[in-house]
Write a protein that holds these residues in place. Structure first.
Motif, short mmCIF file in Angstrom:
data_model
loop_
_atom_site.label_atom_id
_atom_site.label_comp_id
_atom_site.label_asym_id
_atom_site.label_seq_id
_atom_site.Cartn_x
_atom_site.Cartn_y
_atom_site.Cartn_z
N SER A 296 0.83 -1.21 0.00
CA SER A 296 0.00 0.00 0.00
C SER A 296 0.87 1.26 0.00
CB SER A 296 -0.92 0.02 1.23
OG SER A 296 -1.87 -1.00 1.14
N ARG B 193 1.02 4.19 -2.86
CA ARG B 193 0.90 5.63 -2.56
C ARG B 193 2.12 6.39 -3.08
NH1 ARG B 193 -0.90 3.39 2.20
NH2 ARG B 193 1.03 3.91 3.28
N TYR C 4 2.07 9.43 -5.74
CA TYR C 4 2.68 10.71 -5.40
C TYR C 4 3.68 11.15 -6.48
CZ TYR C 4 5.29 14.20 -2.73
OH TYR C 4 5.91 15.35 -2.33
#
Length: 92
Positions: free
Chosen positions: A49, A53, A57
């Motif tokens: 996870s 992310r 980003y």
């Protein structure tokens, strides 16, 4: 989409990856200590996870830079957005 330049990988981005690296080391240690499978999988899922992310980003920061450049040159950003979406989809 333009390639992101190395100077655009700011300290926050690097810190994210260092935390993921720490999570992976922790998982390896758990395996060496023969921890429960459920606990190992939980930590691996958390690392995955965090990686997702980080990808989001980096793509977002790159897209932001590309759109800014595109706007300055008077170009449309539609293809840049499509490229960014494809990068995220391919990362899954």
């Amino acid at each position: 989409m333009e390639e992101i330049k190395m100077d655009q990988y700011n300290q926050e981005t690097k810190n994210r990856l260092k935390r993921i690296e720490g999570q992976i080391r922790g998982v390896l240690k758990m395996m060496e200590e023969e921890k429960e499978c459920k606990d190992v999988i939980t930590q691996l899922s958390a690392a995955r996870s965090a990686m997702d992310r980080a990808i989001g980003y980096i793509v977002a920061k790159n897209l932001e830079t590309c759109i800014r450049t595109s706007n300055e040159q008077g170009d449309s950003a539609e293809q840049l957005i499509n490229d960014a979406v494809q990068m995220i989809v391919k990362s899954r």
